[in-house]
Design an enzyme around this catalytic site. Sequence first.
Site, PDB file in Angstrom:
ATOM      1  N   ARG A   1       8.522  13.805   4.679  1.00 49.98           N
ATOM      2  CA  ARG A   1       9.442  13.558   3.563  1.00 49.98           C
ATOM      3  C   ARG A   1       8.733  12.950   2.352  1.00 49.98           C
ATOM      4  O   ARG A   1       9.339  12.818   1.284  1.00 49.98           O
ATOM      5  CB  ARG A   1      10.581  12.647   4.010  1.00 49.98           C
ATOM      6  CG  ARG A   1      11.548  13.293   4.994  1.00 49.98           C
ATOM      7  CD  ARG A   1      12.607  12.319   5.477  1.00 49.98           C
ATOM      8  NE  ARG A   1      13.537  12.926   6.431  1.00 49.98           N
ATOM      9  CZ  ARG A   1      14.649  13.577   6.102  1.00 49.98           C
ATOM     10  NH1 ARG A   1      14.971  13.694   4.823  1.00 49.98           N
ATOM     11  NH2 ARG A   1      15.432  14.099   7.024  1.00 49.98           N
TER      12      ARG A   1
ATOM     13  N   ASN B   1      24.858  12.215  12.641  1.00 53.53           N
ATOM     14  CA  ASN B   1      23.572  11.514  12.765  1.00 53.53           C
ATOM     15  C   ASN B   1      22.437  12.512  12.991  1.00 53.53           C
ATOM     16  O   ASN B   1      21.441  12.203  13.652  1.00 53.53           O
ATOM     17  CB  ASN B   1      23.613  10.477  13.898  1.00 53.53           C
ATOM     18  CG  ASN B   1      22.485   9.457  13.789  1.00 53.53           C
ATOM     19  OD1 ASN B   1      22.042   9.151  12.682  1.00 53.53           O
ATOM     20  ND2 ASN B   1      22.021   8.953  14.921  1.00 53.53           N
TER      21      ASN B   1
ATOM     22  N   THR C   1      16.116  26.308  16.392  1.00 52.91           N
ATOM     23  CA  THR C   1      15.888  24.883  16.545  1.00 52.91           C
ATOM     24  C   THR C   1      15.823  24.283  15.148  1.00 52.91           C
ATOM     25  O   THR C   1      15.580  25.002  14.164  1.00 52.91           O
ATOM     26  CB  THR C   1      14.583  24.603  17.312  1.00 52.91           C
ATOM     27  OG1 THR C   1      14.458  23.204  17.536  1.00 52.91           O
ATOM     28  CG2 THR C   1      13.375  25.099  16.540  1.00 52.91           C
TER      29      THR C   1
ATOM     30  N   HIS D   1     -28.177   7.968 -14.137  1.00 52.36           N
ATOM     31  CA  HIS D   1     -28.365   6.620 -13.583  1.00 52.36           C
ATOM     32  C   HIS D   1     -28.055   5.548 -14.626  1.00 52.36           C
ATOM     33  O   HIS D   1     -28.554   4.417 -14.536  1.00 52.36           O
ATOM     34  CB  HIS D   1     -29.786   6.428 -13.040  1.00 52.36           C
ATOM     35  CG  HIS D   1     -30.242   7.534 -12.147  1.00 52.36           C
ATOM     36  ND1 HIS D   1     -29.839   7.638 -10.831  1.00 52.36           N
ATOM     37  CD2 HIS D   1     -31.040   8.608 -12.390  1.00 52.36           C
ATOM     38  CE1 HIS D   1     -30.390   8.725 -10.298  1.00 52.36           C
ATOM     39  NE2 HIS D   1     -31.105   9.330 -11.222  1.00 52.36           N
TER      40      HIS D   1
ATOM     41  N   SER E   1      -2.927  -4.943 -26.787  1.00 54.90           N
ATOM     42  CA  SER E   1      -3.085  -6.207 -26.080  1.00 54.90           C
ATOM     43  C   SER E   1      -2.064  -7.199 -26.614  1.00 54.90           C
ATOM     44  O   SER E   1      -1.762  -7.206 -27.819  1.00 54.90           O
ATOM     45  CB  SER E   1      -4.505  -6.762 -26.279  1.00 54.90           C
ATOM     46  OG  SER E   1      -4.584  -8.108 -25.853  1.00 54.90           O
TER      47      SER E   1
END
Length: 459
Positions: free
Chosen positions: A348, A89, A121, A170, A299
């Site tokens: 992950r 585990n 670790t 614009h 389409s």
Amino acid sequence: MSFTPVSALSPLDGRYAAKLALLRPLMSEQGYMHRRVQVEVAWFIALSDAGFAEFKPLSPGARTYLLGLVKNFSAADATAIKEIEKTTNHDVKAVEYWIKSKFEARPELQAAAEFVHFACTSEDINNTSHALQIKAGRDQVLLPALDAIITRLRELAHAHAAVPLLARTHGQTASPTTVGKELANVVVRLVAARERIAGVKLLAKMNGAVGNYNAHVSAWPEFDWENFSRRVVETPEPLGLGLNFQPYSIQIEPHDYMAEFFDAVARTDTILVDLSRDIWGYISLGYFKQRLKAGEIGSSTMPHKVNPIDFENAEGNLGLANALLRHLSEKLPVSRWQRDLTDSTVVRNIGVALGYAVLAYQSLLTGLNKLELNEEALARDLDAAWEVLAEPIQTVMRRFGVPGAYEKLKEVTRGKAVTREALHGLIRSLEIPEAEKARLLALTPAAYVGKAAELARRV
């Protein structure tokens, strides 16, 4: 239910699985396990060369065998590690046990088995593995995909450098540019963005449970563990990791470099969203047509349609990529005190974020490769926009001191349908040199593009 592409929860592993075949071995859980094995092996071999009486240098045969575990790592090996994890585990401990299981019938390695994962670790292994994954994903998949877009845009910029285009600021008609210059603008932005992605230094730490080499010093107090860790991290692959050394950390590497990388990719994606929307708009105006593919349907009910689907897919997937990239960037550098586990599940998803980005890059490139310029539509719109010549006329008037130049042109053109004849009448009435009048009379909207073609060819 058995797993098949159509039962995949994520479209990256379902509908789009084939498109991400290059990224999946690098950024998947199998890729993560592969890199963990690589880190453990590099650390183990380096320990054998550290000069400890208790761990003599490994024989050439043992080294070759260990490096072979990395080089030949397979899906079956990843599955075997997952089986061990059902008992432990703990995913990193499962990797450690798998490596030790590979020492069977090899007395030299069995005798040194306790030096696998020595003083480490889990995060010493994880942070280095993530950095290696990002390095591979960036250099082998992400950047080549981005380079293909830059190359295609540069080709189009050069090919259409002198093709005039009615600009729209614009949303209104504005001083003309060229198709090539507008694409060149994007090339320059993307080249700078690419450099930012490639320039991020990928950091890694190998300093124990809270970043102080506590366990290391307890075993060999006089040994220079910091320098040793630096060598393992910075020595090029395969004997080292080929990364940049992070000297200060808590249990986790701070992930600031990750945030920098994710931000750089997200900024690049934003440029590509901008491009996708602009090309979509130009297709809508008829400036670009799309090459047809036999059998393709635009389409389900309108047979005439050729949808800009590639640019729409690109925009959608870029949005998904950036939503994930920004969360990763904001979350991963934050850890409570010396360590919390909120990053463990989040990190992950790096492959998912990059997966959506790469998928978008592929769609965008496909769309760019389908484009055909409709110069008739471009010319038609330019010829209907004589009002854009108000700018050069009033600028020449200013040059020769004609008072109220801007205001006179504003009165003649603003909000009105401007014709060539009306502008020519105004030009002939001006008190400016005859040569300048002749130059303005010869000017057309299509010819009023400044240095656009030169700038496009130079990119």
